[in-house]
Structure formats: structure tokens, C-alpha cells
Scaffold this motif. Structure first.
Motif, mmCIF file in Angstrom:
data_model
loop_
_atom_site.group_PDB
_atom_site.id
_atom_site.type_symbol
_atom_site.label_atom_id
_atom_site.label_comp_id
_atom_site.label_asym_id
_atom_site.label_seq_id
_atom_site.Cartn_x
_atom_site.Cartn_y
_atom_site.Cartn_z
ATOM 1 N N PRO A 153 0.816 -1.223 0.000
ATOM 2 C CA PRO A 153 0.000 0.000 0.000
ATOM 3 C C PRO A 153 0.854 1.280 0.000
ATOM 4 C CG PRO A 153 -0.840 -1.570 1.602
ATOM 5 C CD PRO A 153 0.475 -2.083 1.144
ATOM 6 N N ASP A 154 1.956 1.290 0.772
ATOM 7 C CA ASP A 154 2.830 2.462 0.835
ATOM 8 C C ASP A 154 3.450 2.757 -0.530
ATOM 9 O OD1 ASP A 154 2.297 2.775 3.506
ATOM 10 O OD2 ASP A 154 4.033 1.594 4.164
ATOM 11 N N CYS B 188 0.728 4.215 -2.885
ATOM 12 C CA CYS B 188 0.465 5.622 -2.549
ATOM 13 C C CYS B 188 1.603 6.521 -3.003
ATOM 14 C CB CYS B 188 0.248 5.780 -1.048
ATOM 15 S SG CYS B 188 -1.256 4.982 -0.429
ATOM 16 N N SER B 189 2.824 6.054 -2.813
ATOM 17 C CA SER B 189 4.001 6.833 -3.197
ATOM 18 C C SER B 189 4.047 7.032 -4.712
ATOM 19 C CB SER B 189 5.264 6.119 -2.720
ATOM 20 O OG SER B 189 6.418 6.781 -3.166
ATOM 21 N N ILE C 62 1.496 6.923 -6.874
ATOM 22 C CA ILE C 62 0.389 7.784 -7.319
ATOM 23 C C ILE C 62 0.697 9.248 -7.002
ATOM 24 C CG2 ILE C 62 -2.033 8.362 -6.854
ATOM 25 C CD1 ILE C 62 -2.533 5.318 -6.626
ATOM 26 N N GLN C 63 1.303 9.486 -5.833
ATOM 27 C CA GLN C 63 1.678 10.850 -5.459
ATOM 28 C C GLN C 63 2.745 11.399 -6.407
ATOM 29 O OE1 GLN C 63 2.986 11.220 -1.420
ATOM 30 N NE2 GLN C 63 3.323 13.441 -1.544
ATOM 31 N N THR D 27 -4.589 -1.330 0.044
ATOM 32 C CA THR D 27 -4.239 -0.170 -0.782
ATOM 33 C C THR D 27 -5.420 0.779 -0.946
ATOM 34 O OG1 THR D 27 -2.704 -1.602 -1.994
ATOM 35 C CG2 THR D 27 -3.246 0.513 -2.995
ATOM 36 N N GLN D 28 -6.614 0.223 -1.248
ATOM 37 C CA GLN D 28 -7.785 1.044 -1.541
ATOM 38 C C GLN D 28 -8.141 1.978 -0.379
ATOM 39 O OE1 GLN D 28 -9.391 1.664 -4.169
ATOM 40 N NE2 GLN D 28 -11.210 2.716 -3.387
ATOM 41 N N ARG E 30 -6.296 3.449 1.638
ATOM 42 C CA ARG E 30 -5.328 4.529 1.842
ATOM 43 C C ARG E 30 -5.292 5.527 0.685
ATOM 44 N NH1 ARG E 30 -0.205 1.851 4.995
ATOM 45 N NH2 ARG E 30 -1.345 0.192 6.070
ATOM 46 N N LEU E 31 -6.055 5.216 -0.364
ATOM 47 C CA LEU E 31 -6.049 6.081 -1.536
ATOM 48 C C LEU E 31 -7.171 7.111 -1.447
ATOM 49 C CD1 LEU E 31 -5.457 3.446 -4.374
ATOM 50 C CD2 LEU E 31 -3.793 5.056 -3.438
#
Length: 557
Positions: A3-4, A7-8, A10-11, A31-32, A34-35
Motif C-alpha cells: 500500500p505504501d 500511494c508513493s 500515485i503521489q 491499498t484502496q 489509503r487512496l
């Protein structure tokens, strides 16, 4: 970690001016959650299929009907067909998913004629991939499968426009070839170069190294160029082959065979692995024998007996064996008088008054039967997968030797070291006709085929001459039978008396190494499917499977 990383990435894409609207991934991480809510989560087709199979395999632990090799793949195909067919319409996908469980339980009212042939001819309809062509049964199983189907119906919106992460997995494998996971490259300066190499191979092909060398004003390398061309050509050929219908059909056939083999091994081995299995009260670890196969490692040991008479209850007077290099020869002190007729043939006599054995009038050293049997077991145990050969041993030598082993509680120890037995009289009868050779006695065969005379009815001379005779015989796994075949045959007496099987079938089963207890184990582990997998492996037909199924079902009740 996953997940981290998501997120990284996508950012970072957002910082570079790219907006992510839809994310295709599996359901194995958080993952979902945290998005940002603006990103829509879609399931991955490959992981969807894999997770569905896992859930069905979990149910198969409690429901034997799902253990058949073809059942779970069939149910998975039904679900995936319904999902793939309605990728653009959520309502139609839900409707078709709701018909799957009733269909496999024999209710076809809502089935579509495009994928269910029941409507065309209900009288001839049979399920191709369900046990015995019949629908599944059981209220509890139906309830569990309904829950499973409902879970997919409720999240039908995520199942629309499914994506695939296969290309990602392929790239991960490429990266792993340059930076293996079992070595730590994260803290080294070479990691960036290794990942870049994987990217270049993915985008440019195997000729990337020559191109890099050329751009760096280095020699591209003639052999490096040729190697890249060959690898790219090979990859293109593999992709072309994998896209053909024949390859896909062959892959499905291999997969089906692998499932059947795994199922058969599971039935044969019993409990081998499971959560906290070691602390469970009852663990089923008894192994069912596999079909006999020669692998070239088997050793040949020829053996022969001389006895006090012609009865199977006679005492042994001489035990001999030969493996091609070492001769085992022991005289045995009998506990009963040697009959005059046998004494005339063998030349053996025994004086009970002085406990002395004579061979053609000359004294020879004899030992107690238990000592001789222990020495014989020690001789056999030094061989690798020994097969016992002998002439007419099935009818005479083996029953007598078995009686003596049982009397001295050595049979189980002896069986640990014996791979199988082969009766050479059967080999001789198969290869030579009586009119051509006269008879199939060992002495006649040795005279005719080897052209030598020997001291017949002397166990030591018998085994050495028979070993030479083996060169004229042909044998295979089909000729091998267990040493305790007679005891295995006796286990089927209840079925023979009840006319479920014939004596011939019982003997065939025993010669395959199977006793009634083995078939009961297979039935207990996987009902009719387990029984079927074992019997078909040993060459028995469906009629035999049906007979044992009826008998074992009645026994359980």
C-alpha cells in the motif's frame, strides 16, 4: 509495504502532472483504504480467478464433492464466463451470477440456452465436469456456494471493465532476474542500474546491451549482438506459439492431468500438511501403494528352498539365494522327518539322534530356522529395491517361507526390504510353447537354453543356474507381485462371498499391492472419487469402482 508503494507512486505521478482515475489491483492488500476516494478500484482478472479458486479449495476441506479434480475448475469457469461476458452491464452480470449455483445443483429454470444445453434435450443432459455427470447435492454445500456467489454479486461494480496485471508480473520477474530478492541490493549503488537494465530489456528487447554500448561509443560486440537477436527471435516465436488454439488446449490438458495427479497423491498419502496438524488427535498418515514402476535401480535376487515334503506346511531344509556376485546358502535343521521321496531328490537327510544333517551322505552344518531367516533378511536388506525371482515360487516357495516368517514374527520386517517378486515359470510359459520345449521345469529349460547339466533340487545350484536363465526371459512391472499377495487376497473374502467381485479380480487387486483396507482408506478420504483414482491407476475399470462403492457405502451405513 505494497500500500505504501502504491500511494508513493500515485503521489509522484500527480507531482509530474498525471492524474490516476482507476486502479487495477488484487484484493490482497489495504491499498484502496489509503487512496483518495476519487480513485476508483477495479479488480484484476487473474487475481480474481485465483482468489475464487482458493475460496473453493477452502470449502473442499469440508465438502468431498468439491475434491474431484474437475469440479473446482468447472465452477471457476462458470463464474469467470459470467463476469467476462457482461463487462459493460452490471445488472446482466448480477443476473447471470445468480444462476450459477442453481445450475450446478440441477435447477435450470433460469439458465440461458447460450451456455446451458439442458433446455435443448433434458433427457440426455449430463454435466461433463461434475462427478458421474450428475449435479451437486447437499443443502449445506448449496448454502455455502450461495454465499460465495452473493459476495461477487454485491461487488459487481468492481468487476466491470476488469484489467490485468500480468504485464506487471512479467516485468517483476525481469527485475528479479537482475536484482534477485534473496540478495540485498537496496543499499547498493548498482540497484538503479539493475532496474534500468530490466526496463531496457522490457522496452528494447534482448539487444539493449549492444545499443547501450554503441551510444556510449563502445564496441557493440559481435557475439552480444547475435545473442540478442537469437533471444528476441526466440521470445517472438514463444509468444506466437502461446497465442495458438492448440497450445492453449494442450496447456489446459496438462493442467487437468496435474490436478488429477495431485488429487491421486493426496488420496494415497493422507494427511501430510495442515494448520497445527501435529497436535490433532487423529492423523491419517497411512500410505496407499502406488503402481509398480521399474526405474532401473532394482536389484535381482534369485532364491530357492528345499523342504521336508511337498506340503505348504513343510519345514525348510535348505535356503539359497544369488544376486549375481554373492551366494547365500544355509542348511536348516528340520523339526519333522524328511520324506524318503524328497530325500531321494535332494540328497538331504537328518539324524535327530545327533542333530546332524547330511547331503549325499556327507555331514553339513545346519542351523535353526530363526537364525537362517534373520541371516536371509540381513542378506536382502543390503540390496537396493530387491526383486525376488524364483521358479514356481508363487505356488510353493513363497507360501512356505511366509509361514515360517509368520511363525517367528519376522514377516513385517521381511516385507520392509522386499520390493516385489517375479515367478519365472510364468515368464517361461509366456515365451516358450510346450510343444517346442517339452515342459517348463527349470532343469529342462537350463538344458535346452543353456546347454548345461546341474545338480537339480539343490537350492544353491538351482539359484545360480536360474540367474543365468534370466537372460532368456523378458519381464516388466506387470509381472511383479507382492510377497504377501496371498494375505492381500484373503482380505477380499467378504466381497467374494457377497458376489461383489470375483476371485480373479481379488487376485489382480492383491498382485497390485492393494488390500481391502487400502480401498477403504481411499473411500474415506475422497469417497467414490478417491476410490476411482486408485483403481484406475492400477488398470481396473468403472465396473470394479461401482462394486466397491456399493459395498463400502453399505458398510458405512
Amino acid at each position: 509495504m505494497e500500500p505504501d508503494m502504491a500511494c508513493s507512486m500515485i503521489q509522484r505521478l500527480a507531482e509530474d502532472g498525471y492524474t490516476v482515475g482507476t486502479l487495477h489491483s488484487d484484493n490482497d492488500a489495504t491499498t484502496q483504504s489509503r487512496l483518495p476516494r476519487s480513485i476508483i478500484k477495479k479488480d484484476d482478472k487473474t487475481h480474481l480467478k485465483k482468489n475464487l479458486s482458493k475460496r473453493l479449495c477452502g470449502l473442499s476441506k469440508n465438502y468431498k464433492q468439491l475434491k474431484s479434480a474437475k469440479v473446482i475448475p468447472y465452477i471457476v469457469r462458470c463464474f469467470m464466463y459470467a463476469i467476462s461476458r457482461h463487462q459493460n452491464c452490471k445488472q446482466s452480470m448480477k443476473a447471470e451470477l445468480a444462476t450459477i449455483v442453481p445450475h450446478i445443483f440441477g435447477h435450470h429454470e433460469q439458465c440461458s440456452p447460450t451456455w446451458c444445453t439442458y433446455i435443448k434435450d433434458p433427457t440426455k443432459f449430463r454435466f461433463k465436469h461434475l462427478p458421474n455427470g450428475k449435479a451437486l447435492s447437499g443443502d449445506k454445500l448449496k448454502e455455502e456456494l450461495d454465499k460465495l456467489a452473493q459476495s461477487y454479486i454485491e461487488r459487481a461494480d468492481r468487476l466491470l471493465n476488469l484489467g490485468s496485471t500480468q504485464s506487471n508480473e512479467s516485468f517483476n520477474n525481469s527485475v528479479a532476474s537482475f536484482a534477485p530478492k534473496n540478495r540485498f541490493y537496496g543499499g547498493t549503488k548498482s540497484l538503479k542500474a539493475r532496474v534500468s537494465s530490466a526496463v531496457m530489456q522490457k522496452n528494447e528487447g534482448y539487444g539493449w546491451l549492444s545499443k547501450v554500448n554503441k551510444k556510449s561509443l563502445l564496441s557493440p560486440g559481435h557475439l552480444t549482438i547475435l545473442h540478442g537477436i537469437r533471444k528476441d527471435r526466440r521470445r517472438k516465436q514463444i509468444r506466437k506459439t502461446q497465442s495458438t488454439t492448440n497450445f492453449k488446449r494442450k496447456r489446459l490438458t496438462i493442467k487437468s492431468k496435474k490436478l488429477k495427479d495431485n488429487q491421486r497423491e493426496t488420496v494415497k498419502e493422507g494427511d501430510t500438511y495442515g494448520g497445527e496438524i501435529e497436535v490433532q488427535e487423529h492423523i491419517d498418515t497411512e500410505t496407499i501403494p502406488s503402481k509398480m514402476k521399474f526405474e532401473g535401480e532394482e536389484s535381482v535376487v534369485v532364491f530357492d528352498l528345499e523342504t521336508t515334503g511337498l506340503s505348504r506346511k513343510s519345514d525348510i531344509t535348505q535356503l539359497a539365494a544369488f544376486d549375481g556376485t554373492t551366494v547365500f546358502n544355509e542348511y536348516v535343521s528340520p523339526r519333522e522327518v524328511i520324506s524318503p521321496k524328497v530325500s531321494e531328490l535332494t540328497g538331504l537327510t537328518f539324524d535327530f539322534s545327533c542333530d546332524q544333517m547330511y547331503h549325499h551322505g556327507k555331514p553339513v552344518e545346519s542351523r535353526d530356522i530363526q537364525i537362517v531367516l534373520l541371516k536371509f533378511i540381513d542378506f536382502i536388506s543390503k540390496k537396493k529395491k530387491p526383486n525376488l525371482f524364483g521358479h514356481n515360487i508363487a505356488a510353493f516357495d513363497i507360501p512356505i517361507l511366509m509361514n515360517k516368517l509368520r511363525q517367528h514374527s519376522l514377516l513385517s520386517e521381511f516385507l520392509l526390504h522386499i520390493y516385489g517378486c517375479i515367478d519365472t515359470i510364468k515368464l517361461a510359459r509366456r515365451k516358450f510353447k510346450t510343444k517346442d520345449i517339452g515342459n517348463h521345469k527349470q532343469k529342462t529349460l537350463v538344458t535346452k537354453l543353456l546347454g548345461i547339466e546341474y545338480d537339480a533340487h539343490n537350492a544353491c545350484a538351482d539359484v545360480t543356474s536360474l540367474f543365468q536363465l534370466l537372460e532368456h526371459f523378458e519381464y516388466s512391472e506387470k509381472d511383479v507381485f507382492p510377497f504377501n499377495a496371498a494375505l492381500l487376497t484373503d482380505s477380499y473374502i467378504p466381497l467374494i462371498r457377497a458376489s461383489h467381485i470375483t476371485k480373479l479380480t481379488a487376485r489382480r487387486l492383491a498382485h497390485s499391492g492393494l488390500c481391502l483396507k487400502h480401498l477403504q482408506l481411499a473411500f474415506n478420504r475422497d469417497s467414490e472419487n478417491g476410490l476411482k483414482s486408485i483403481l484406475l491407476e492400477h488398470g481396473f475399470n468403472a465396473k470394479t469402482v461401482t462394486s466397491f462403492t456399493k459395498y463400502l457405502t453399505c458398510t458405512e451405513e
